[in-house]
Design an enzyme around this catalytic site. Sequence first.
Site, PDB file in Angstrom:
ATOM      1  N   TYR A  79      -2.925  55.915   7.717  1.00  0.00           N
ATOM      2  CA  TYR A  79      -1.678  55.631   7.271  1.00  0.00           C
ATOM      3  C   TYR A  79      -1.228  54.549   6.873  1.00  0.00           C
ATOM      4  CZ  TYR A  79      -0.393  53.930  11.747  1.00  0.00           C
ATOM      5  OH  TYR A  79      -0.399  53.225  12.850  1.00  0.00           O
ATOM      6  N   ASP A 112      -2.285  60.101   5.409  1.00  0.00           N
ATOM      7  CA  ASP A 112      -0.964  60.818   5.691  1.00  0.00           C
ATOM      8  C   ASP A 112       0.146  60.282   4.676  1.00  0.00           C
ATOM      9  OD1 ASP A 112       1.309  61.808   6.790  1.00  0.00           O
ATOM     10  OD2 ASP A 112       1.196  60.823   8.755  1.00  0.00           O
ATOM     11  N   ARG A 129      -6.761  65.442  10.083  1.00  0.00           N
ATOM     12  CA  ARG A 129      -8.085  66.329  10.379  1.00  0.00           C
ATOM     13  C   ARG A 129      -8.330  67.578  10.034  1.00  0.00           C
ATOM     14  NH1 ARG A 129      -6.632  63.788  15.648  1.00  0.00           N
ATOM     15  NH2 ARG A 129      -7.364  61.499  15.444  1.00  0.00           N
ATOM     16  N   ASP A 150      -9.175  52.659  13.724  1.00  0.00           N
ATOM     17  CA  ASP A 150      -9.067  51.257  14.535  1.00  0.00           C
ATOM     18  C   ASP A 150     -10.110  51.248  15.479  1.00  0.00           C
ATOM     19  OD1 ASP A 150      -7.867  53.319  15.868  1.00  0.00           O
ATOM     20  OD2 ASP A 150      -5.937  52.259  16.170  1.00  0.00           O
ATOM     21  N   GLU A 192      -8.459  67.112  21.704  1.00  0.00           N
ATOM     22  CA  GLU A 192      -9.954  67.397  21.714  1.00  0.00           C
ATOM     23  C   GLU A 192     -10.234  68.613  22.420  1.00  0.00           C
ATOM     24  OE1 GLU A 192      -8.139  64.546  22.645  1.00  0.00           O
ATOM     25  OE2 GLU A 192      -8.858  62.907  21.757  1.00  0.00           O
TER      26      GLU A 192
END
Lengths: 308, 308
Positions: free
Chosen positions: B76, B105, B147, B172, B258
């Site tokens: 983003y 995004d 995703r 990151d 997850e």
Amino acid sequence: MKSIFYSRFFILLPWVLIVIIVMDIDTKRSSVRSTAGSYLARLGDTQRRERPAHAAPAGANRTALQPLIYAVTPTYSRAVQKAELTRLANTFRQVHRFHWVVVEDAGARTELVARFLARCGVPYTHLHALTPRRFKRSGMPRATEQRNAALGWLRTHRATREPGVVFFADDDNTYSLELFEEMRSTRGVSVWPVGLVGGRRYERPIVENGKVVGWYTGWRADRPFAIDMAGFAVNLQVILANPRALFKRRGAKPGMQESDFLKQITRVEDLEPKAKNCTQVLVWHTRTEKVNLGNEPKRHQDSLMIEV
Amino acid sequence: MKSIFYSRFFILLPWVLIVIIVMDIDTKRSSVRSTAGSYLARLGDTQRRERPAHAAPAGANRTALQPLIYAVTPTYSRAVQKAELTRLANTFRQVHRFHWVVVEDAGARTELVARFLARCGVPYTHLHALTPRRFKRSGMPRATEQRNAALGWLRTHRATREPGVVFFADDDNTYSLELFEEMRSTRGVSVWPVGLVGGRRYERPIVENGKVVGWYTGWRADRPFAIDMAGFAVNLQVILANPRALFKRRGAKPGMQESDFLKQITRVEDLEPKAKNCTQVLVWHTRTEKVNLGNEPKRHQDSLMIEV
């Protein structure tokens, strides 16, 4: 007559083919010294070699003339240390004619860093220099002793006439590969913009007619060289020709380290602007968050010791 | 007699040399698809190509059988975006058989990311998916829409029987190259330790006799899959065989993304432990500090517009 022609033809043909193939190899083989593939292959047998071999690449006579880039990286023990070194190595592995001078802030070289460097696929030298406790305070410049240790190593281990460029590559910045090709042609001291620094999106030297005439900065514009550590490189011969030029402790203030050092070896009007007259950001002053280890158990709970 | 022997010898000799040279080239040429050298050379002529060519490497028949790794990276717009993408590309460029699915995004693909990807030297697909404003709150899971957009793209653009592995690579984190070679052999869903996550030095699946039997974690150990997004990979065929498996918005809690996703496609007992039975940390959940732009002028002050 005809048969002589054919026999000569068939004798000459393969030799011509050999010449063509050999010329083709020379042009196609990359000048990159160490590829990721050979790095991964090497990981299997790291026990035997203390450091990666300086494999002579095909076309070595072309690259050997290029200056070697010495990147000086001070580093210290903390949770993110190996992660930071990992992403630095991932970048540096792709820079040819490169030598990584890693200087730990420690009384001795640590096992973790030694093991990492031996496997990282980047030619390196591993040094250490402990910061005296009295200098480990906020408001004090950081990594002074480590950078000076690297300068000392260069002065004792590198000869005049060796072509080289010295760059101070802190372990949490972000480097593009283009940056290294920009700095490689540094004859004295070269400069370029740095992203995400000084409370601004970027700082940069202002260039007019190929000369640095000022600084675009949001912080202490009165600095003689209003530039971050990641914003300049120095020819190795300038380092060797000024044997007393060092980063200062006495009288040094944070943010003034660069100016204090640069004014010992150059003048603003002699700076060489890189990155299209200082109009491209090729390096970023990124900072990694301190890791929250709030859930780390007081006593070791896992059944194994795992290096992070 | 002697002259016939010599003439035959000199006719055969060069052909033997040609065979030797050609065999030598085949073994020496690296299988790495794209080297930094060719990447830097390409930077000069990026105008013509929308994306890097998928150059067929020598030895392609060996690597073509290896599964392609699809790394899904939500991203983003923010000050450090290009820096983060730069260091990711520096890592990913060295992974062969790799395809980067970058999902912004945003309501449309941005110029900055499009330009970056076109020049980055990594094969890629550039998607976008806007997070609805009502989900942009703290306490809400992040990057869900991005995703899912990548999963949708895989399901419409990739065929059953294509060998592939899907991995969610946030922009990151820090990735070692070894991680990708570990995940490449994923048959169903594979797992491994992640460093600097959950308030601990690392989290990891606990493995007994080659099976995952529990989780070493400092945070919500009751999660069915107590694992970070960077801690697993999924075979492409599992993604295609479960066309309704998605990351959830409704009823989802942060940290449960997850587990919510994985329980749609696998069971804990079927997980494949990687990284020496989950004893090595090959990926780190690093976080980059938000940039202080406190000195950025309200109005544009520099004489140029410079991309950072």
